[in-house]
Design an enzyme around this catalytic site. Structure first.
Site, PDB file in Angstrom:
ATOM      1  N   LYS A   1      49.233  55.711  40.697  1.00 29.32           N
ATOM      2  CA  LYS A   1      48.475  54.451  40.805  1.00 29.32           C
ATOM      3  C   LYS A   1      47.095  54.697  40.241  1.00 29.32           C
ATOM      4  CE  LYS A   1      49.086  50.294  42.569  1.00 29.32           C
ATOM      5  NZ  LYS A   1      50.349  49.574  42.841  1.00 29.32           N
TER       6      LYS A   1
ATOM      7  N   ASP B   1      48.455  45.354  38.664  1.00 23.98           N
ATOM      8  CA  ASP B   1      48.390  45.216  40.122  1.00 23.98           C
ATOM      9  C   ASP B   1      47.296  44.161  40.345  1.00 23.98           C
ATOM     10  OD1 ASP B   1      49.439  46.695  42.734  1.00 23.98           O
ATOM     11  OD2 ASP B   1      47.301  46.416  43.057  1.00 23.98           O
TER      12      ASP B   1
HETATM   13  P1  NDP Z   1      46.615  39.189  41.995  1.00 26.09           P
HETATM   14  O1  NDP Z   1      45.339  39.737  41.549  1.00 26.09           O
HETATM   15  O2  NDP Z   1      47.465  38.430  41.042  1.00 26.09           O
HETATM   16  O3  NDP Z   1      46.407  38.265  43.279  1.00 26.09           O
HETATM   17  C1  NDP Z   1      45.848  38.753  44.453  1.00 26.09           C
HETATM   18  C2  NDP Z   1      45.750  37.611  45.441  1.00 26.09           C
HETATM   19  O4  NDP Z   1      45.373  38.121  46.712  1.00 26.09           O
HETATM   20  C3  NDP Z   1      44.695  36.587  45.067  1.00 26.09           C
HETATM   21  O5  NDP Z   1      45.086  35.331  45.556  1.00 26.09           O
HETATM   22  C4  NDP Z   1      43.467  37.107  45.801  1.00 26.09           C
HETATM   23  O6  NDP Z   1      42.506  36.101  46.089  1.00 26.09           O
HETATM   24  C5  NDP Z   1      44.107  37.597  47.073  1.00 26.09           C
HETATM   25  N1  NDP Z   1      43.278  38.697  47.629  1.00 26.09           N
HETATM   26  C6  NDP Z   1      42.998  39.872  47.049  1.00 26.09           C
HETATM   27  N2  NDP Z   1      42.212  40.601  47.847  1.00 26.09           N
HETATM   28  C7  NDP Z   1      42.009  39.856  48.937  1.00 26.09           C
HETATM   29  C8  NDP Z   1      41.273  40.062  50.114  1.00 26.09           C
HETATM   30  N3  NDP Z   1      40.576  41.189  50.319  1.00 26.09           N
HETATM   31  N4  NDP Z   1      41.284  39.081  51.039  1.00 26.09           N
HETATM   32  C9  NDP Z   1      41.997  37.935  50.825  1.00 26.09           C
HETATM   33  N5  NDP Z   1      42.694  37.683  49.721  1.00 26.09           N
HETATM   34  C10 NDP Z   1      42.700  38.641  48.798  1.00 26.09           C
HETATM   35  O7  NDP Z   1      47.438  40.445  42.570  1.00 26.09           O
HETATM   36  P2  NDP Z   1      49.001  40.633  42.779  1.00 26.09           P
HETATM   37  O8  NDP Z   1      49.610  39.355  43.207  1.00 26.09           O
HETATM   38  O9  NDP Z   1      49.547  41.334  41.603  1.00 26.09           O
HETATM   39  O10 NDP Z   1      49.014  41.689  43.989  1.00 26.09           O
HETATM   40  C11 NDP Z   1      48.960  41.286  45.349  1.00 26.09           C
HETATM   41  C12 NDP Z   1      49.490  42.413  46.215  1.00 26.09           C
HETATM   42  O11 NDP Z   1      50.827  42.731  45.824  1.00 26.09           O
HETATM   43  C13 NDP Z   1      48.717  43.726  46.153  1.00 26.09           C
HETATM   44  O12 NDP Z   1      48.779  44.363  47.414  1.00 26.09           O
HETATM   45  C14 NDP Z   1      49.520  44.549  45.156  1.00 26.09           C
HETATM   46  O13 NDP Z   1      49.321  45.923  45.330  1.00 26.09           O
HETATM   47  C15 NDP Z   1      50.927  44.127  45.541  1.00 26.09           C
HETATM   48  N6  NDP Z   1      51.958  44.338  44.539  1.00 26.09           N
HETATM   49  C16 NDP Z   1      51.838  43.853  43.270  1.00 26.09           C
HETATM   50  C17 NDP Z   1      52.849  44.034  42.360  1.00 26.09           C
HETATM   51  C18 NDP Z   1      52.802  43.444  40.990  1.00 26.09           C
HETATM   52  O14 NDP Z   1      53.800  43.571  40.262  1.00 26.09           O
HETATM   53  N7  NDP Z   1      51.736  42.778  40.583  1.00 26.09           N
HETATM   54  C19 NDP Z   1      54.061  44.808  42.699  1.00 26.09           C
HETATM   55  C20 NDP Z   1      54.121  45.202  44.090  1.00 26.09           C
HETATM   56  C21 NDP Z   1      53.095  44.996  44.943  1.00 26.09           C
HETATM   57  P3  NDP Z   1      41.376  35.734  45.008  1.00 26.09           P
HETATM   58  O15 NDP Z   1      42.077  34.922  43.958  1.00 26.09           O
HETATM   59  O16 NDP Z   1      40.369  34.979  45.792  1.00 26.09           O
HETATM   60  O17 NDP Z   1      40.879  37.045  44.488  1.00 26.09           O
HETATM   61  O1  2IT Z   2      52.667  48.102  43.604  1.00 26.39           O
HETATM   62  C1  2IT Z   2      53.471  48.035  42.659  1.00 26.39           C
HETATM   63  O2  2IT Z   2      54.650  48.373  42.787  1.00 26.39           O
HETATM   64  C2  2IT Z   2      52.990  47.536  41.366  1.00 26.39           C
HETATM   65  N1  2IT Z   2      51.829  47.148  41.261  1.00 26.39           N
HETATM   66  C3  2IT Z   2      53.894  47.531  40.168  1.00 26.39           C
HETATM   67  C4  2IT Z   2      53.842  48.851  39.464  1.00 26.39           C
HETATM   68  C5  2IT Z   2      54.564  48.923  38.144  1.00 26.39           C
HETATM   69  O3  2IT Z   2      54.500  50.008  37.560  1.00 26.39           O
HETATM   70  O4  2IT Z   2      55.181  47.947  37.702  1.00 26.39           O
END
Ligand code: NDP
Ligand code: 2IT
Length: 443
Positions: free
Chosen positions: A123, A163
Site C-alpha cells: 500500500k 484508493d
Molecule cells: P474515495 O476517495 O472515492 O471516497 C471516499 C469517501 O469517503 C468520500 O465520500 C469521502 O468524503 C469519505 N471520507 C473519506 N475520509 C473520510 C473521513 N475521515 N470522514 C468521513 N468521510 C470520509 O475513496 P474510495 O471510495 O476509493 O475508498 C473508500 C474506502 O474504501 C477506503 O477505506 C478505501 O481504503 C476502501 N477501499 C477502496 C477500494 C477501491 O478500489 N477504491 C478497494 C477496497 C477498499 P469527502 O468526499 O468529503 O472526502
Molecule cells: O484496498 C484495496 O483493496 C484497494 N484500494 C484496491 C487495491 C488494488 O490494487 O486494486
C-alpha cells in the site's frame, strides 16, 4: 506465544495505533490454528508476517498554480510478496502517515490471498490533499510522486492502484509519468487505468459491486434477500456509489449516504446519476446533491449516517468510522447485516457488539476484495494483451466474490467458529500466506 508476538509488534512500532489494531485482529483469530497446525505457526513465521519486507518514505515537492512550493511526504509499504508482486492502492489524504499505510498494507496481504489471485500485499500514498486543487496541480503532484515511486515499482515487483483520493484522473497522470521516465509502455505496472490505454472494464465498479455480491451471499445463508431491504452506505466515493448502484439493482432501497461534511437521507432511494454527477464528476460537497434533488432529499450537516434506520449497513468511507455507539444504534433499529466496503471501518468494540447481537458481519478484507481482484484481472488482461467485455469481467468478479464468501464461511466452520466471517477470513488468508512463506524459506 501470540501475546509475545503482539507485544513485540507494540514495542517495535510505537504509537502506530491502526497498525496495532489490524495486527491484533488477525492474531486474535489464530489460537485455533496454533493448536491445530503448530508447524505453520512457529514464532519466526509470525514475526516475519508482522514485519513489512520493505518500507519507503520520500519527499514530494510540487508547485501550486500561484508558484508556491509545497512539500508532501510519499510512502510505499511493500508488506509481503510470498504470493506475487506487491499489490495495493495509493491513498492521497491529509491523514495518511506510515501507521495508516502499514495497517492498509498488512490487511491487503490477507485480502489479496483470499482472492486466489497471484498477488502479494502493499500500500502507499501521501498526505497530499487533492480537495480544492486544480487538475494542473494534481498532475504536477502526481508527476513528482511518480518520479520517486518509479524506482520501486514494476509489473513483476509492485503494482499500485487507486484508493481514497486516487481515481482514474490520478492513475492517468501517474501512468503517463512512469511511461515517460522509463520509456516503456508497461501496462501491468498500475491498475485502474482507462479502458482505452490498458485498463479493465468493471474496475471502477468492482469494489462496490463485489461488496454487494458478498453481502447477498451472506444474507442467503440465513434465507434473507436484499430485495426490498433498506440500505445505508457511508461515504459517497468510488466504493460507496458503486455499492449503492449494485444494491439498488438487487431490489434494495438505498436511503442514505454521507461524505466528510454530513449525510443525506432520500427515503425514496438515492438518485445515483445525480450522486455520480455531484461527487465523481463535479467533485462537489454532498450538500449540492440535496440542493439539486429538491424536496425528496434532506441534508444533515455533521451528524451520523448510522442514525438512519436500515436492514443493511455498508460502511464505505474510512477506518474506525463505525464505533460501538453507532453499532448499538444500528442494532436498536433492527439491522440484519453490516459489510465493510472500506478498510477497517468498524471498531473492534463495534464488531463485538454486532456479533453478540447476532448481526451478520463481513470484514473488509473479504467483502471489499472485489476491487483488488479485478485489478488482478486487469494485470491478467495486460499480460495477454487483451481486453475482456464488461460482462465477462463482471462474471469473473462475481465468481471470485462467491468463492471468497465460501472460503470464509467454510474455514470458520472447519475451525469451530461457524458464522464468524472475521475468523474465517483471517484464518484462510493466514493459511494461504503462511504456507507459501514456509515453502520459500526464511527470507
Ligand atoms: P474515495 O476517495 O472515492 O471516497 C471516499 C469517501 O469517503 C468520500 O465520500 C469521502 O468524503 C469519505 N471520507 C473519506 N475520509 C473520510 C473521513 N475521515 N470522514 C468521513 N468521510 C470520509 O475513496 P474510495 O471510495 O476509493 O475508498 C473508500 C474506502 O474504501 C477506503 O477505506 C478505501 O481504503 C476502501 N477501499 C477502496 C477500494 C477501491 O478500489 N477504491 C478497494 C477496497 C477498499 P469527502 O468526499 O468529503 O472526502
Ligand atoms: O484496498 C484495496 O483493496 C484497494 N484500494 C484496491 C487495491 C488494488 O490494487 O486494486
Amino acid at each position: 506465544m501470540l501475546e509475545e508476538i503482539y507485544a513485540h509488534v507494540l514495542r517495535r512500532n510505537p504509537g502506530e495505533r491502526e497498525f496495532h489494531q489490524a495486527v491484533r485482529e488477525v492474531l486474535e483469530s489464530l489460537p485455533v490454528v496454533v493448536e491445530r497446525r503448530p508447524e505453520l505457526c512457529d514464532g519466526s513465521l509470525l514475526d516475519r508476517l508482522c514485519e513489512p519486507e520493505r518500507q519507503v518514505i520520500f519527499r514530494v515537492p510540487w508547485t501550486d498554480d500561484e508558484g508556491r512550493v509545497h512539500v508532501n511526504r510519499g510512502f510505499r509499504v511493500e508488506f509481503n510478496s510470498a504470493l506475487g508482486p506487491y499489490k495495493g492502492g495509493l491513498r492521497f489524504h491529509p491523514t495518511v502517515n506510515l501507521d495508516i499505510v502499514k495497517f492498509l498494507a498488512f490487511e491487503q496481504t490477507f485480502k489479496n490471498a483470499l482472492t486466489g489471485m497471484p498477488i502479494g500485499g502493499g500500500k502507499g500514498g501521501s498526505d497530499f490533499d487533492p480537495k480544492g486543487r486544480s487538475d494542473a496541480e494534481v498532475m504536477r503532484f502526481c508527476q513528482s510522486f511518480m518520479t520517486e515511486l518509479q524506482r520501486h515499482i514494476g509489473e513483476h515487483t509492485d503494482v499500485p492502484a487507486g484508493d481514497t483520493g486516487v481515481g482514474a484522473r490520478e492513475i492517468g497522470y501517474l501512468f503517463g509519468q512512469y511511461r515517460r521516465i522509463t520509456n516503456r509502455f508497461e501496462a501491468g505496472v498500475l491498475t485502474g487505468k482507462g479502458v482505452g490505454w490498458g485498463g479493465s472494464h468493471a474496475r471502477p465498479e468492482a469494489t462496490g459491486y463485489g461488496l454487494v455480491v458478498f453481502t447477498a451471499e451472506m444474507l442467503r445463508v440465513r434465507d434473507l434477500d436484499l430485495d426490498g431491504m433498506r440500505v445505508v452506505v457511508s461515504g459517497s466515493g468510488n466504493v460507496a456509489i458503486h455499492a449503492a448502484e449494485k444494491a439498488a439493482a438487487s431490489g434494495a432501497t438505498v436511503v442514505a449516504c454521507s461524505d466528510s461534511g454530513g449525510y443525506v437521507v432520500d427515503e425514496g432511494g438515492l438518485d445515483l446519476d445525480l450522486l455520480k454527477q455531484v461527487k465523481l464528476t463535479d467533485r462537489a460537497r454532498l450538500s449540492a446533491y440535496a440542493e439539486q434533488r429538491g424536496a425528496d432529499a434532506e441534508y444533515r450537516e455533521g451528524g451520523r449516517v448510522w442514525d438512519v434506520a436500515c436492514d443493511v449497513a455498508l460502511p464505505c468511507a474510512t477506518q474506525n468510522e463505525l464505533d460501538e455507539d453507532a453499532a448499538r444504534t444500528l442494532i436498536g433499529n433492527g439491522v440484519r447485516a453490516v459489510a465493510e466496503g472500506a478498510n477497517m471501518p468498524t471498531t473492534p468494540e463495534a464488531v463485538r457488539a454486532l456479533r453478540e447481537a447476532d448481526v451478520l458481519f463481513a470484514p473488509g478484507k473479504a467483502a471489499n476484495a472485489g476491487g483488488v481482484a479485478t485489478s488482478a484481472l486487469e494485470m491478467q488482461q495486460n499480460a495477454s494483451r487483451t481486453l475482456w467485455t464488461f460482462e465477462k469481467t463482471e462474471d469473473r468478479l462475481t465468481e471470485i466474490m462467491k468463492h471468497i464468501h465460501h472460503t470464509c464461511h467454510e474455514t470458520a466452520e472447519r475451525y469451530g467458529r461457524p458464522g464468524d466471517y472475521v475468523a474465517g477470513a483471517n484464518i484462510a488468508g493466514f493459511e494461504l500466506v503462511g504456507e507459501s512463506m514456509q515453502a520459500q524459506g526464511i527470507i
